[in-house]
Design an enzyme around this catalytic site. Structure first.
Site, mmCIF file in Angstrom:
data_model
loop_
_atom_site.group_PDB
_atom_site.id
_atom_site.type_symbol
_atom_site.label_atom_id
_atom_site.label_comp_id
_atom_site.label_asym_id
_atom_site.label_seq_id
_atom_site.Cartn_x
_atom_site.Cartn_y
_atom_site.Cartn_z
ATOM 1 N N LYS A 105 0.813 -1.216 0.000
ATOM 2 C CA LYS A 105 0.000 0.000 0.000
ATOM 3 C C LYS A 105 0.847 1.267 0.000
ATOM 4 C CE LYS A 105 -4.409 -1.471 1.877
ATOM 5 N NZ LYS A 105 -5.427 -1.249 2.918
ATOM 6 N N LYS A 113 -7.376 -9.088 -8.928
ATOM 7 C CA LYS A 113 -8.492 -9.238 -7.997
ATOM 8 C C LYS A 113 -9.618 -8.265 -8.377
ATOM 9 C CE LYS A 113 -8.936 -9.482 -3.053
ATOM 10 N NZ LYS A 113 -8.377 -9.271 -1.737
ATOM 11 N N LYS A 136 -12.660 -2.358 -6.182
ATOM 12 C CA LYS A 136 -13.442 -1.134 -6.344
ATOM 13 C C LYS A 136 -12.631 -0.031 -7.000
ATOM 14 C CE LYS A 136 -13.041 -1.163 -1.378
ATOM 15 N NZ LYS A 136 -13.852 -1.538 -0.212
#
Ligand code: TRP
Length: 332
Positions: free
Chosen positions: A111, A194, A197
């Site tokens: 991240k 994956k 969103k």
């Protein structure tokens, strides 16, 4: 006593991956355990969130849980920031966990990316907050996907170290509950990524708010390859889209992938997609209708959260008071 805690972040709209990978499993757990389902807004702000959208997403996630069939009377649905014990216990855990432990967390590395110096301190300490979420209620079991297993290990390490440091047998050692088939739903446009969103293409995911037409259209347009469908798991090699769509079918139909392979192996993608679209509409459209209804009934959603917050506080309060005593905070 066995107590389940699980959390989901209120960042953007939920999709089929969140449903099949997490929320659907939670619906099943409520039969056997006392469950707390938490909208983790404190975790969300470890990266920048637009305040207006954060509020909307919090309601959205709560509505999704209700629409999926989580019973808010039997379980506790609430948002994390409203129970101040999460932040307080996280601070204590900041002082229990070691830098070396956090330095090993792969999700932080992913991240934070290249510019680690610019990541928030909160993003770094994120796993300590997650441990606090669970242990604030002495949670014993946590349903998680593969990507959260390392964080759960850390929660175990924190519980053990706290108990050792203070010579108590206070926090339970948390057990993961890992679920089977199709917990990993991939993008409809790229079977190697994956479902997410943050993918710019709407066609890559089925949203919890999509209606029957949108669901069918996205499945019709899903990426495939030119060959007939594989008949065994070995033949999934190099064919991630086939693996993904057949996995989604298995999850929605609640059968083994092997059975999907037997049923559809050798058939054309076009026929299979039609069947998958019908199945997806049948299984998802009612929930998605309820979801849209709840999204318009913010008063109801807010009332569910307020009730959950009150009940969560009632469990957390005495546990946190004991922690204070163990750590040596003088009550004044
Ligand atoms: N980190 C989890 C995720 O991103 C969300 C989460 C926060 C969580 N606290 C938790 C999950 C406690 C399980 C238990 O998916």
């Amino acid at each position: 006593m066995e107590r389940i805690f699980s959390g989901v972040q209120p960042t953007g709209n939920l999709h089929l991956g969140n449903y099949l990978g997490a929320i659907r499993n939670w619906v099943r757990l409520q039969e056997d355990y006392e469950c707390l389902f938490c909208v983790v807004d404190l975790h969300a702000v470890t990266v920048w969130q637009d305040p207006v959208e954060l509020k909307a997403s919090t309601r959205h996630v709560c509505a999704a849980m209700l629409a999926a069939g989580i019973d808010a009377k039997r379980n506790i649905i609430f948002n994390q920031s409203q129970v101040s014990g999460h932040a307080e216990l996280a601070w204590i855990f900041n002082c229990v966990a070691r830098l070396g432990w956090l330095n090993r967390m792969t999700q932080f590395k992913e991240k934070a990316g290249k510019n680690k110096e610019n990541a928030s301190v909160g993003l770094y300490a994120y796993p300590n907050l997650m441990a606090a979420d669970i242990l604030l209620y002495k949670g014993t079991h946590v349903p998680v996907g593969e990507d959260q297993k390392q964080h759960l290990e850390l929660a175990r390490d924190i519980a053990i170290k706290f108990n050792n440091d203070f010579g108590v047998d206070f926090f339970p050692v948390v057990e993961p509950l890992i679920f089977g088939a199709a917990t990993r739903v991939m993008s409809l446009r790229d079977g190697t990524a994956k479902m997410s969103k943050s993918d710019p293409s709407e066609l890559s995911r089925i949203a919890m708010t999509d209606d029957a037409d949108a669901i069918a259209k996205k499945i019709r347009k899903a990426k495939t390859d030119p060959d007939a469908l594989p008949g065994s798991e070995k033949e999934f090699a190099g064919r991630p889209e086939a693996a993904n769509l057949m996995g989604i079918y298995a999850a929605l139909a609640d059968i083994e992938v092997a059975e999907v392979l037997t049923r559809f192996g050798g058939k054309q993608f076009s026929d299979f997609k039609q069947e998958l679209a019908d199945l997806a509409v049948e299984k998802l459209a009612p929930m998605q209708g309820e979801m849209r209804r709840l999204m318009d009934d913010t008063a109801h959603v807010d009332a569910v959260l307020a009730d959950g917050v009150a009940r969560a506080r009632a469990i957390a309060g005495p546990i946190l008071a004991e922690v204070h005593d163990i750590v040596g905070f003088l009550r004044s």
